[in-house]
Write a protein that holds these residues in place. Structure first.
Motif, PDB file in Angstrom:
ATOM      1  N   UNK A 161       0.807  -1.237   0.000  1.00 45.90           N
ATOM      2  CA  UNK A 161       0.000   0.000   0.000  1.00 45.90           C
ATOM      3  C   UNK A 161       0.837   1.283   0.000  1.00 45.90           C
ATOM      4  N   UNK A 162       2.065   1.221   0.510  1.00 48.14           N
ATOM      5  CA  UNK A 162       2.906   2.425   0.545  1.00 48.14           C
ATOM      6  C   UNK A 162       3.628   2.692  -0.769  1.00 48.14           C
ATOM      7  N   UNK A 163       3.410   1.867  -1.804  1.00 53.42           N
ATOM      8  CA  UNK A 163       4.012   2.089  -3.112  1.00 53.42           C
ATOM      9  C   UNK A 163       5.274   1.290  -3.345  1.00 53.42           C
ATOM     10  N   UNK A 164       5.826   0.680  -2.281  1.00 61.27           N
ATOM     11  CA  UNK A 164       6.995  -0.175  -2.472  1.00 61.27           C
ATOM     12  C   UNK A 164       6.541  -1.542  -2.972  1.00 61.27           C
ATOM     13  N   UNK A 165       7.497  -2.327  -3.443  1.00 59.69           N
ATOM     14  CA  UNK A 165       7.178  -3.643  -3.988  1.00 59.69           C
ATOM     15  C   UNK A 165       8.010  -4.680  -3.244  1.00 59.69           C
ATOM     16  N   UNK A 166       7.312  -5.596  -2.568  1.00 57.20           N
ATOM     17  CA  UNK A 166       8.004  -6.708  -1.940  1.00 57.20           C
ATOM     18  C   UNK A 166       8.296  -7.762  -3.001  1.00 57.20           C
ATOM     19  N   UNK A 167       9.539  -8.240  -3.058  1.00 56.43           N
ATOM     20  CA  UNK A 167       9.943  -9.178  -4.099  1.00 56.43           C
ATOM     21  C   UNK A 167      10.502 -10.430  -3.451  1.00 56.43           C
ATOM     22  N   UNK A 168       9.985 -11.594  -3.876  1.00 56.11           N
ATOM     23  CA  UNK A 168      10.529 -12.888  -3.455  1.00 56.11           C
ATOM     24  C   UNK A 168      11.269 -13.472  -4.653  1.00 56.11           C
ATOM     25  N   UNK A 169      12.567 -13.731  -4.479  1.00 61.02           N
ATOM     26  CA  UNK A 169      13.406 -14.254  -5.556  1.00 61.02           C
ATOM     27  C   UNK A 169      13.799 -15.686  -5.220  1.00 61.02           C
ATOM     28  N   UNK A 170      13.568 -16.590  -6.137  1.00 55.34           N
ATOM     29  CA  UNK A 170      13.986 -17.978  -6.000  1.00 55.34           C
ATOM     30  C   UNK A 170      14.905 -18.275  -7.172  1.00 55.34           C
ATOM     31  N   UNK A 171      15.990 -19.019  -6.915  1.00 59.06           N
ATOM     32  CA  UNK A 171      16.897 -19.311  -8.016  1.00 59.06           C
ATOM     33  C   UNK A 171      18.014 -20.248  -7.625  1.00 59.06           C
ATOM     34  N   UNK A 172      18.993 -20.329  -8.509  1.00 53.73           N
ATOM     35  CA  UNK A 172      20.159 -21.195  -8.328  1.00 53.73           C
ATOM     36  C   UNK A 172      21.418 -20.355  -8.530  1.00 53.73           C
ATOM     37  N   UNK A 173      22.473 -20.701  -7.783  1.00 54.86           N
ATOM     38  CA  UNK A 173      23.750 -19.990  -7.897  1.00 54.86           C
ATOM     39  C   UNK A 173      24.881 -21.006  -7.959  1.00 54.86           C
ATOM     40  N   UNK A 174      25.908 -20.680  -8.715  1.00 54.12           N
ATOM     41  CA  UNK A 174      27.094 -21.525  -8.812  1.00 54.12           C
ATOM     42  C   UNK A 174      28.288 -20.624  -9.038  1.00 54.12           C
ATOM     43  N   UNK A 175      29.198 -20.574  -8.201  1.00 57.76           N
ATOM     44  CA  UNK A 175      29.380 -21.127  -6.860  1.00 57.76           C
ATOM     45  C   UNK A 175      28.656 -20.279  -5.810  1.00 57.76           C
ATOM     46  N   UNK A 176      28.869 -20.608  -4.540  1.00 58.92           N
ATOM     47  CA  UNK A 176      28.177 -19.910  -3.449  1.00 58.92           C
ATOM     48  C   UNK A 176      28.568 -18.438  -3.385  1.00 58.92           C
TER      49      UNK A 176
END
Length: 192
Positions: free
Chosen positions: A128-143
């Motif tokens: 409601x305040x205009x910001x955007x909550x983002x959930x990111x799922x993914x893979x990484x190589x290397x850590x």
């Protein structure tokens, strides 16, 4: 032979030619003007009657419009204002969501993503305040690439509140599965 100017007749002779011609001319002019008047009545009167019909139709339409305006004013003065206000808030929220620029968001996300990170899901939620909550799922190589992503999210001016929720290394491959949440500021600076 000299001309006599005295009438010597027993009954005086009345010369009716001049008055008759004058009377005929007057009657002719009267008949001509009457014919012109009748002609103009039919020719110009037709336009007048047409305009009068148009005016009558416009008066009927104007009375319908006045009734419609009075009805709408009555509904605005009544309890309908509350429903209009709630509808206006609803439309405002929809327009706020439509103003969200996916191009800037994905450009900013691509800018902070390290080379060894691959996103499998991006789930934005407009607050409601205009910001955007983002959930990111993914893979990484290397850590270390996952750590670079987290560092980039923390230092970039378009993103705040980065938090790593889940991290798991795949036993059969070097890929690390992760889930990170952050807040995107659409009104923030968009770096090229």
């Amino acid at each position: 032979m000299r001309r006599l100017t005295i009438n010597l007749a027993g009954t005086p002779f009345v010369n009716r030619t001049v008055p008759g011609v004058a009377l005929a001319v007057v009657w002719g002019i009267a008949l001509l003007l009457t014919a012109l008047n009748i002609g103009s009545f039919f020719v110009l009167g037709r336009d007048y009657r047409t305009q009068r019909g148009v005016l009558r139709d416009q008066e009927v339409r104007l009375s319908h419009l006045r009734a419609s305006v009075a009805e709408k004013e009555k509904s605005l003065q009544g309890a309908g204002v509350a429903s209009v206000t709630s509808e206006a808030k609803f439309v405002s929220e929809i327009l706020k969501e439509k103003r969200f620029s996916w191009i800037h968001f994905l450009g900013d996300l691509e800018r902070i993503k390290p080379y060894g990170v691959m996103f499998t899901a991006i789930v934005p939620q407009i607050n409601p305040d205009g910001t955007v909550g983002v959930a990111l799922t993914g893979d990484a190589n290397p850590r270390s690439e996952l750590l670079k992503l987290e560092q980039n999210l923390m230092t970039d001016k378009s993103f705040t509140a980065a938090q790593l929720h889940f991290e798991q290394k795949d036993a059969s491959s070097p890929w690390i599965h992760f889930q990170i949440s952050c807040t995107y500021l659409p009104e923030g600076p968009h770096e090229p």
